[in-house]
Design an enzyme around this catalytic site. Structure first.
Site, PDB file in Angstrom:
ATOM      1  N   TYR A  26       0.818  -1.197  -0.082  1.00 37.56           N
ATOM      2  CA  TYR A  26      -0.085   0.077  -0.018  1.00 37.56           C
ATOM      3  C   TYR A  26       1.219   1.215   0.076  1.00 37.56           C
ATOM      4  CZ  TYR A  26      -3.378   3.644   1.605  1.00 37.56           C
ATOM      5  OH  TYR A  26      -4.240   4.433   1.508  1.00 37.56           O
ATOM      6  N   LYS A  30       1.480   4.327  -2.881  1.00 37.10           N
ATOM      7  CA  LYS A  30       1.296   5.591  -2.610  1.00 37.10           C
ATOM      8  C   LYS A  30       2.323   6.470  -2.874  1.00 37.10           C
ATOM      9  CE  LYS A  30      -3.031   5.265  -1.891  1.00 37.10           C
ATOM     10  NZ  LYS A  30      -4.300   5.725  -2.780  1.00 37.10           N
TER      11      LYS A  30
END
Length: 152
Positions: A26, A30
């Site tokens: 994750y 990002k």
């Protein structure tokens, strides 16, 4: 480009600044979005196009709930069983008390985007301050902090 104005808004995450345990994929996705935004911001400025990176902190959403449910379906759970408390805490942390309601974040982002000169960076919400500080902290301190907080 033809109108020579506009704003591109990319939603990253504050976790890209100081990635912690159990959030590598994750945080990496990002961080990649942050890098893309930084590049586009410079490339598109001469066309009158602004690029803003939004880096929310803990925001209430269905992401945390659906992530926690997946642990129960994982076949290789046996390798992570002793870290269960930390894993579940990581997926639920953004959903707890003090997390930012999604509607509140959306209103803040829209207000920021509609400014005459929108900022290139907009961080808001739970944990955004502490993760910004951890970004500048020595890695040994960041690792110690996460081991202590996330119990890993």
């Amino acid at each position: 480009m033809e109108r020579r104005k506009g704003t591109i808004v990319n939603v990253g995450s504050i976790t890209a600044l100081a990635p912690g345990p159990w959030a590598g994929v994750y945080s990496a996705s990002k961080a990649a979005l942050h890098a893309l935004s930084d590049s586009l911001r410079v490339e598109l400025k001469s066309f009158g196009i602004n690029v803003m990176t939004v880096a929310p902190g803990g925001t209430k959403s269905n992401l945390g709930n659906s992530s926690a449910a997946k642990y129960d379906q994982t076949h290789d759970w046996k390798y992570y069983k002793k870290y269960e408390e930390g894993l579940r805490a990581r997926t639920e942390i953004s959903q707890g008390p003090g997390s930012t309601p999604a509607e509140e974040l959306a209103k803040k982002v829209v207000a920021s985007v509609l400014k005459k000169n929108p900022p290139a960076w907009f961080a808001y919400g739970q944990f955004s301050a502490i993760l910004s500080v951890l970004y500048y902290a020595p890695l040994w301190f960041r690792d110690y902090f996460y081991r202590l907080v996330m119990k890993c």
